[in-house]
Design a protein around this motif. Structure first.
Motif, PDB file in Angstrom:
ATOM      1  N   GLU A 176       0.822  -1.176  -0.009  1.00  0.00           N
ATOM      2  CA  GLU A 176       0.168   0.051   0.094  1.00  0.00           C
ATOM      3  C   GLU A 176       0.757   1.276   0.057  1.00  0.00           C
ATOM      4  N   LEU A 190       2.461   1.755  -3.327  1.00  0.00           N
ATOM      5  CA  LEU A 190       1.430   2.274  -4.362  1.00  0.00           C
ATOM      6  C   LEU A 190       1.049   3.747  -4.004  1.00  0.00           C
ATOM      7  N   ARG A 215       4.182   3.013  -9.792  1.00  0.00           N
ATOM      8  CA  ARG A 215       4.235   1.559  -9.460  1.00  0.00           C
ATOM      9  C   ARG A 215       2.922   1.058  -9.244  1.00  0.00           C
ATOM     10  N   ARG A 216       2.696  -0.373  -9.610  1.00  0.00           N
ATOM     11  CA  ARG A 216       1.632  -1.004  -9.528  1.00  0.00           C
ATOM     12  C   ARG A 216       1.683  -2.664  -9.033  1.00  0.00           C
ATOM     13  N   CYS A 217       0.766  -2.880  -8.335  1.00  0.00           N
ATOM     14  CA  CYS A 217       0.819  -4.091  -7.829  1.00  0.00           C
ATOM     15  C   CYS A 217       0.494  -5.243  -8.774  1.00  0.00           C
ATOM     16  N   VAL A 271       8.881  -2.486  -7.826  1.00  0.00           N
ATOM     17  CA  VAL A 271       8.058  -2.497  -6.545  1.00  0.00           C
ATOM     18  C   VAL A 271       8.768  -2.917  -5.213  1.00  0.00           C
TER      19      VAL A 271
END
Lengths: 488, 488
Positions: free
Chosen positions: B260, B263, B269-271, B329
């Motif tokens: 979290e 992001l 950034r993405r999960c 990430v």
């Protein structure tokens, strides 16, 4: 109270050996080369008993000789015959597997556990303890650690040192260091563990250890190659390393003379390739995962090596029986060499890149002493650890004047060449009592002084395995007494 | 002659720094937490100059502070502010690659070489130097060795210690130990090398090293997994180890809070998976050989993990861009955490099998101090090295009474739990000056006494980096000053 009586009270009568017949297997090394009296031998069952034994020895100013399986090749674990006879502390009764953690990939063992037992217990949990050597059926983990034992798993898994995470040690003052850490990372001060590993019982008695386990390989592929020269073998080694990375688990070099002796002396052995008149390489890959993929990798690299002309001929084992037959040739070298004559083996290692130079120069240096002498050559090429063995028939040996002196000069010549290539005179067997002269000849004085400072800091009374590893500081170079014919 | 004048004669004027503006980058650590004056800094170009510097320091009874890239996280390489101001010996000018032997898989380097340079030179010869860490663009090999640096390559290749074959060290009396052995096997006395590795400049100055190189991997496969718990992650780790052996090169754990924050705080950034409300694992395989085989292995293990319900969701990167995005990430955690608030990071390691217990127990212990406190969790799960980070928003932190004391109590609570699981309070960052109090609290007195005996034997005058690693023997437990927010 006399020391022996105090031991009896501490340990009970059956754990204190004083009669010559009871001591026979402990006061003489397994090859029968070294023998000297001990005051007694004690057989503790626990770490606390070891600590109490040491405190008694200190109070009686009596030397202490830790002993594992008594399989040393250099007289490291039997009494020296100099000074007061020592108390042999034999760890035979300390053989508990204390715990095994398959998730952390570790096991905690008493130092007296036999290596083969440790391997079996690990395997039964689907794990590999990778140290493997000729004496594994009787040598003990404590001795392995005390001498940083090498063996056939080094290329992939490193020496014993690389497979120990923690130690429990009874120190020369009788206190216990509980360093049984089971951690992959721990940067909290000086790494004491590595100081005890390879110290040959001169800094304390190892009573327990945390061993590192690895995934158990599920596939193996073995090939036998004929090559023209050590240089060609070196290039093939490079090919395998680049393509197979850590799957490469053995790369053993043998010369034609070695193969001839095995075929002559050991019934049932055959050469896997047609051309005996070559240099021979046994190469092994091992891996988790499926066998077909590994076999395909072996095939690909071998084809590359054949195409580029690096390999004259090569055979891949296609069955378990063939794999075993190939390894049997390699494992028969000690038997063959012993039967055939007298070999003056060495335990040198040099940088892998200089193995061909080492072979050439060391042969020339020896032949300057005995012209035309044949050589057996066998060794762990991937580790730079070549056993170069000047070889005499029994008749030639018997006819030789000054045998001991000649053996000394020959060994010294080989070690001098290794040293000139920044190699070592003892790759895997340790120093013990036979090689303390070499320590003086080859080690820089600064390095010897640091080692003496460590010894003084840990064992100021000098009671632990005196005369081993470090020669007395007053000593000048001494010629070592000469064991022969040990080939690993 | 005054010491500084003697240095100028020895080294030339430009190699002796005395003005405050010239010393600024050397007397303060890179995070600006520790600052104290030095007598001067000297910039030797050769090992002989280092030796001459030390002999002058000894003659003037002046402390010596070896310094590499000054990237220590625990104040190990800047002046302590206690006792006489030291001479900083900065190895910046010693940055020769002395040699590279691709056949022996070794390179010999000056201690001042920057880690990234060493990696690049190795790669240009088709080899891997596997130590890799955040500071690699500026940290130096000598500092890496002095602190036994860890980083992201440990799971497969071990710590710095495991990648060093030989050392050159200037000793506290100004003599030089040439231990630049490049051997895989060498059993000739005590292993001095391992004593200097991790000694943080308290036993001598490392001036050169023989580094071990590995085959350069030619294939990588990266996947991102969502799992229910650290327990599930541990089981998945076991699956990968059994199937992939040493091909497993990273296994990094993160909790939902960590994802979290990345992001929220770091644009772009993405999960990689849909379910943020889970525990996350980044797993990497690397190998020589072809990429398709490695991808197939990844797929097989992942399917196994999905079938058995251990993994909720998993995505394998199918392009270099996807691989990079996943690693981004992971590599964004420090930036995210710094921006988001105040995290009281720890550098604990425990046996891998106890990681879930450690997380549970340490969180409970901290929440007994600050109820309901959220945690960021990120770490090298395969090494048992979890950075557990109790986390405050800036507002909560500012509102906290007794911030320093609370930080201390929280850190202590986490280290106490690690210790109760036989873990360590410093997995990869070392002791430096901030953790000497922890040495007294957690190390058995027998172990501390052995370390002090080693220090006394090597540096009897106590001039080398005084006050680091070992607290004075009269010291009782001291509370450490508190660095925050370092996450590796």
């Amino acid at each position: 109270m006399p020391l022996i009586e105090a031991f009896r009270q501490l340990l009970g009568d059956t754990a204190v050996l004083t009669r010559e017949e009871d001591l026979a297997g402990l006061t003489e090394d397994w090859r029968g080369r070294f023998h000297a009296p001990a005051l007694c031998a004690v057989l503790p069952s626990t770490t606390e008993q070891v600590a109490a034994i040491i405190r008694l020895c200190v109070a009686h100013d009596t030397p202490v000789l830790p002993q594992g399986g008594n399989t040393s090749l250099c007289g490291g674990a039997t009494p020296s015959g100099q000074g007061k006879p020592p108390v042999i502390v034999a760890l035979t009764r300390m053989r508990r597997i204390r715990s095994l953690d398959p998730v952390n990939n570790t096991m905690v063992v008493d130092a007296g556990c036999v290596l083969a037992t440790v391997q079996e217990v690990a395997a039964s949990a689907g794990r590999l303890y990778p140290v493997s050597l000729g004496a594994e059926g009787s040598c003990q983990i404590g001795g392995n650690i005390g001498t940083n034992a090498g063996g056939t798993g080094v290329l992939r898994y490193g020496n014993t040192r690389d497979n120990v995470l923690g130690l429990e040690v009874v120190l020369p003052d009788g206190s216990v260091w509980d360093g049984l850490y089971a951690l992959r990372k721990n940067n909290t001060g000086y790494d004491l563990k590595h100081l005890f590993i390879g110290s040959e019982g001169t800094l304390g008695i190892i009573t327990g250890a945390v061993l590192k386990l690895h995934p158990l390989p599920t596939a193996e592929s073995v090939a036998w190659l004929a090559v023209d020269s050590p240089q060609a073998a070196l290039k093939v080694l490079g090919l395998f390393q680049a393509s197979c990375s850590s799957r490469l688990s053995a790369f053993e070099l043998m010369n034609a003379k070695q193969i001839e002796l095995v075929l002559e002396q050991v019934p049932g052995r055959r050469c896997p390739v047609a051309e005996i008149d070559a240099w021979h390489v046994l190469v092994e890959l091992s891996d988790t995962g499926d066998a077909a993929a590994l076999a395909a990798t072996m095939q690909t690299v071998l084809e590359q090596a054949l195409e580029t002309g690096l390999v004259r001929d090569g055979v891949v084992a296609t069955s378990e029986a063939q794999r075993k037959a190939m390894w049997l040739v390699r494992h028969s070298v000690s038997e063959a060499n012993k039967k055939a004559g007298v070999g003056l083996t060495s335990d040198t290692a040099v940088p892998v890149s200089t193995v061909p130079d080492f072979i050439d120069q060391a042969m020339a240096a020896v032949r300057a002493i005995v012209p035309g002498l044949p050589f057996i050559i066998v060794g762990h090429m991937g580790d730079g650890n070549i056993h170069l063995i000047p070889f005499f028939s029994f008749a030639e040996w018997d006819a030789l004047p000054n045998r001991d002196e000649t053996a000394q000069r020959i060994r010294r010549a080989m070690n001098d060449v290794a040293s000139s290539l920044r190699g070592t005179f003892s790759a895997e067997h340790g120093v013990g009592r036979t090689l303390t002269g070499e320590m003086i000849r080859y080690k820089p004085p600064v390095e010897l002084a640091l080692m003496r400072a460590v010894k003084q800091a840990f064992d100021p009374s000098g009671l632990f395995n005196p005369g081993r590893v470090l020669p007395p500081s007053s000593a000048t170079e001494v010629t070592a007494t000469s064991p022969t014919n040990a080939t690993s």
